[in-house]
Design a protein around this motif. Structure first.
Motif, PDB file in Angstrom:
ATOM      1  N   PRO A 132       0.930  -0.986   0.122  1.00  0.00           N
ATOM      2  CA  PRO A 132      -0.003  -0.887  -0.309  1.00  0.00           C
ATOM      3  C   PRO A 132       0.608   1.194   0.162  1.00  0.00           C
ATOM      4  N   ARG A 133       0.276   2.257  -0.519  1.00  0.00           N
ATOM      5  CA  ARG A 133       0.762   3.999  -0.520  1.00  0.00           C
ATOM      6  C   ARG A 133       2.159   4.283   1.019  1.00  0.00           C
ATOM      7  N   ALA A 134       0.625   3.511   1.958  1.00  0.00           N
ATOM      8  CA  ALA A 134       1.112   3.912   3.524  1.00  0.00           C
ATOM      9  C   ALA A 134       2.634   3.230   4.058  1.00  0.00           C
ATOM     10  N   PHE A 135       2.595   2.246   3.235  1.00  0.00           N
ATOM     11  CA  PHE A 135       4.273   1.052   3.769  1.00  0.00           C
ATOM     12  C   PHE A 135       4.941   2.228   4.134  1.00  0.00           C
ATOM     13  N   PRO A 136       5.411   2.355   5.080  1.00  0.00           N
ATOM     14  CA  PRO A 136       7.267   3.012   4.461  1.00  0.00           C
ATOM     15  C   PRO A 136       8.289   3.336   4.075  1.00  0.00           C
ATOM     16  N   ALA A 137       9.031   3.606   3.212  1.00  0.00           N
ATOM     17  CA  ALA A 137      10.070   3.451   2.290  1.00  0.00           C
ATOM     18  C   ALA A 137      10.882   2.845   3.283  1.00  0.00           C
ATOM     19  N   GLY A 138      11.617   2.808   4.612  1.00  0.00           N
ATOM     20  CA  GLY A 138      12.710   2.818   5.060  1.00  0.00           C
ATOM     21  C   GLY A 138      12.140   1.500   5.443  1.00  0.00           C
ATOM     22  N   GLU A 139      10.913   0.932   5.990  1.00  0.00           N
ATOM     23  CA  GLU A 139      10.789  -0.285   5.361  1.00  0.00           C
ATOM     24  C   GLU A 139      11.136  -2.046   4.833  1.00  0.00           C
ATOM     25  N   VAL A 150       9.577  -2.683  -6.225  1.00  0.00           N
ATOM     26  CA  VAL A 150       8.566  -2.282  -5.522  1.00  0.00           C
ATOM     27  C   VAL A 150       7.430  -0.830  -5.964  1.00  0.00           C
ATOM     28  N   LYS A 151       6.689  -2.082  -5.649  1.00  0.00           N
ATOM     29  CA  LYS A 151       4.872  -1.459  -7.068  1.00  0.00           C
ATOM     30  C   LYS A 151       4.298  -0.932  -5.397  1.00  0.00           C
ATOM     31  N   ARG A 152       3.448   0.638  -5.838  1.00  0.00           N
ATOM     32  CA  ARG A 152       2.880   0.358  -4.622  1.00  0.00           C
ATOM     33  C   ARG A 152       1.255   1.220  -5.163  1.00  0.00           C
ATOM     34  N   TYR A 153       0.254   1.126  -4.286  1.00  0.00           N
ATOM     35  CA  TYR A 153      -1.446   0.829  -4.731  1.00  0.00           C
ATOM     36  C   TYR A 153      -1.530   1.325  -3.748  1.00  0.00           C
ATOM     37  N   GLU A 154      -2.688   2.448  -3.859  1.00  0.00           N
ATOM     38  CA  GLU A 154      -3.778   3.516  -3.002  1.00  0.00           C
ATOM     39  C   GLU A 154      -5.093   1.978  -2.296  1.00  0.00           C
ATOM     40  N   ASP A 291      -2.781   0.703   9.061  1.00  0.00           N
ATOM     41  CA  ASP A 291      -3.548   1.172   9.865  1.00  0.00           C
ATOM     42  C   ASP A 291      -3.823   2.466  10.532  1.00  0.00           C
ATOM     43  N   GLU A 292      -3.162   2.509  10.781  1.00  0.00           N
ATOM     44  CA  GLU A 292      -2.859   4.133  11.118  1.00  0.00           C
ATOM     45  C   GLU A 292      -4.054   5.370  10.100  1.00  0.00           C
ATOM     46  N   ALA A 293      -3.105   4.624   9.327  1.00  0.00           N
ATOM     47  CA  ALA A 293      -4.244   5.948   8.058  1.00  0.00           C
ATOM     48  C   ALA A 293      -5.295   5.671   8.181  1.00  0.00           C
ATOM     49  N   LEU A 294      -5.887   4.787   8.816  1.00  0.00           N
ATOM     50  CA  LEU A 294      -7.751   4.414   8.409  1.00  0.00           C
ATOM     51  C   LEU A 294      -8.348   4.681  10.177  1.00  0.00           C
ATOM     52  N   VAL A 295      -6.960   5.247  11.075  1.00  0.00           N
ATOM     53  CA  VAL A 295      -7.363   5.913  12.137  1.00  0.00           C
ATOM     54  C   VAL A 295      -7.857   7.380  11.469  1.00  0.00           C
ATOM     55  N   LYS A 296      -6.681   7.943  11.304  1.00  0.00           N
ATOM     56  CA  LYS A 296      -6.572   9.530   9.690  1.00  0.00           C
ATOM     57  C   LYS A 296      -7.824  10.188   9.792  1.00  0.00           C
ATOM     58  N   GLU A 297      -9.108   8.495   9.235  1.00  0.00           N
ATOM     59  CA  GLU A 297     -10.001   8.622   8.279  1.00  0.00           C
ATOM     60  C   GLU A 297     -10.637   8.720   9.199  1.00  0.00           C
ATOM     61  N   GLY A 298     -10.599   8.104  10.572  1.00  0.00           N
ATOM     62  CA  GLY A 298     -11.981   8.121  11.335  1.00  0.00           C
ATOM     63  C   GLY A 298     -12.566   6.709  11.281  1.00  0.00           C
ATOM     64  N   ARG A 299     -12.324   5.597  11.046  1.00  0.00           N
ATOM     65  CA  ARG A 299     -12.628   4.361  10.239  1.00  0.00           C
ATOM     66  C   ARG A 299     -12.459   3.144  11.091  1.00  0.00           C
ATOM     67  N   LEU A 300     -11.133   3.586  12.192  1.00  0.00           N
ATOM     68  CA  LEU A 300     -10.944   2.303  13.110  1.00  0.00           C
ATOM     69  C   LEU A 300     -10.366   3.791  14.026  1.00  0.00           C
ATOM     70  N   GLN A 301     -10.361   3.182  14.822  1.00  0.00           N
ATOM     71  CA  GLN A 301     -10.675   3.513  16.437  1.00  0.00           C
ATOM     72  C   GLN A 301      -9.683   2.535  17.294  1.00  0.00           C
ATOM     73  N   ARG A 302      -8.214   3.205  18.200  1.00  0.00           N
ATOM     74  CA  ARG A 302      -7.692   2.439  19.141  1.00  0.00           C
ATOM     75  C   ARG A 302      -8.199   2.035  20.353  1.00  0.00           C
ATOM     76  N   LEU A 303      -8.220   0.814  20.758  1.00  0.00           N
ATOM     77  CA  LEU A 303      -8.861   1.229  22.404  1.00  0.00           C
ATOM     78  C   LEU A 303      -6.979  -0.700  22.798  1.00  0.00           C
ATOM     79  N   GLY A 304      -6.789   0.762  24.351  1.00  0.00           N
ATOM     80  CA  GLY A 304      -5.135   0.965  24.350  1.00  0.00           C
ATOM     81  C   GLY A 304      -5.308   0.206  26.235  1.00  0.00           C
ATOM     82  N   SER A 305      -6.649   0.615  26.708  1.00  0.00           N
ATOM     83  CA  SER A 305      -6.557   0.029  28.504  1.00  0.00           C
ATOM     84  C   SER A 305      -7.470   0.211  29.081  1.00  0.00           C
ATOM     85  N   ARG A 306      -8.195  -0.417  30.135  1.00  0.00           N
ATOM     86  CA  ARG A 306      -9.021  -0.893  30.810  1.00  0.00           C
ATOM     87  C   ARG A 306     -10.258   0.160  30.330  1.00  0.00           C
ATOM     88  N   GLU A 307      -9.827   1.290  30.773  1.00  0.00           N
ATOM     89  CA  GLU A 307     -11.012   2.725  31.253  1.00  0.00           C
ATOM     90  C   GLU A 307     -11.339   2.289  29.658  1.00  0.00           C
TER      91      GLU A 307
END
Length: 340
Positions: A132-139, A150-154, A291-307
């Motif tokens: 995907p386009r979001a895949f970091p070039a450094g990795e 390497v080829k990228r897609y949207e 997945d970070e990009a989907l969070v920015k789009e508002g399509r995914l949220q992270r649950l990181g604690s019991r609260e």
């Protein structure tokens, strides 16, 4: 051109099921192998595919996985040796890529998670790496994928098979057969892939989530275990409103019917994001850039604690808001078939 596709895990089935007609329509021949792991073979058969089953699961240990990779690569090499393939294609099937390299077959791999250690092997041996386009070039560089390969897609790989998805009205009967009524709040959950190389740690949040959801009389939880051992583990806990289907269900219809999707992995959350269903992740490892990009789009949220889990709003969804990224399938097809 003769194309060899290897299905190494269950998410690969709908992805390649959507691409195969594109290849056939262009005059290419396709043969399929599959690993007997995580309902991959069952899902492939239900999708109308007829794979040659080669190999299974190597277990949870790193040594077991390494031995399984070598053994399956050898078995795949033997199977493919005289079949005249021009292209080996997978979503990071390490065994297939190694077998193809040994046979001198060009291997094309797709991948969307930059923290998978085995990318070191796949990206170095593959002839082409599609990300995907979001895949970091450094990795990509760190894993040995040179710019020329390497080829990228949207978009996401899930857009390939879900952009034009239409729910099956008959699926409601399947849910009723499982004990899920139309008035129930349906929560679909996927446990951590505890035996995967990228998930070498415990994830207590997922079990806390199940404990909280199981206290709700209006909620039905459909849990999709990743292995027989995981199924047995959750059966022993005897949650009153937890359902583990005895057969592989159509994942897209299940997610489309859900009011909420919570996964400790990646694919199912991205499927929910593509279909516009509320999606939450309790994945405790390093997050993928996609997945970070989907969070920015508002399509995914992270649950990181019991609260955060305790404050999660659980109820009937208002309406779906699908991405409908219809151009991704054609773009990926073109990138796979480009031979220059």
């Amino acid at each position: 051109m003769r194309i060899w596709i290897d299905l190494a895990n269950s998410p690969h089935v709908p992805f390649f099921r959507a691409l195969i007609p594109e290849f056939v329509a262009r005059g290419h021949q396709v043969e399929i192998t599959a690993r007997d792991f995580a309902q991959t073979v069952e899902l492939a058969m239900k999708a109308g595919l007829t794979p040659h089953v080669v190999g299974g699961h190597g277990g949870g240990s790193i040594t077991g996985k390494a031995g399984n990779l070598v053994g399956r690569a050898g078995a795949l090499r033997k199977w493919a040796r005289d079949r005249g393939f021009d292209l080996a294609l997978s979503h990071n099937s390490y065994a297939q890529i190694a077998a193809a390299a040994a046979l001198g077959i060009k291997a094309v791999t797709l991948m969307d998670y930059e923290h998978q250690p085995a990318n070191h092997l796949a990206f170095r041996l593959a002839w082409r790496v599609i990300v995907p386009r979001a895949f970091p070039a450094g990795e990509l560089r760190r894993f040995g994928a040179s710019l020329r390969k390497v080829k990228r897609y949207e978009g996401t790989k899930e857009d390939v098979y879900l952009a034009d998805f239409a729910p099956d009205a008959a699926f409601a009967a399947k849910l009723r057969g499982l004990g899920v009524a139309s008035e129930d709040v349906l929560v679909v959950v996927r446990p951590p892939a505890r035996e995967a190389l990228y998930h070498r740690f415990e994830n207590e949040l997922f079990d806390e989530l199940l404990t909280i959801l199981s206290s709700r009389a209006d909620v039905k939880i459909v849990l999709l275990p990743r292995s027989d051992a995981q199924r047995a583990d959750y059966e022993n806990r005897k949650f009153g409103n937890l359902i583990m289907p005895g057969e592989a269900l159509d994942g897209a219809n299940l997610i489309a019917a859900a009011d909420l999707v919570v996964s400790a992995g990646g694919t199912m959350n991205r499927e929910a994001a593509a279909l516009g269903v509320p999606a939450f992740s309790v994945y405790a490892g390093k997050w993928a850039a996609i997945d970070e990009a989907l969070v920015k789009e508002g399509r995914l949220q992270r649950l990181g604690s019991r609260e955060e889990i305790e404050s999660l709003m659980v109820g009937k969804k208002l309406r779906a808001n699908p991405r409908e990224a219809r151009g991704v399938r054609a773009e990926i097809t073109r990138l796979i078939l480009e031979m220059n």
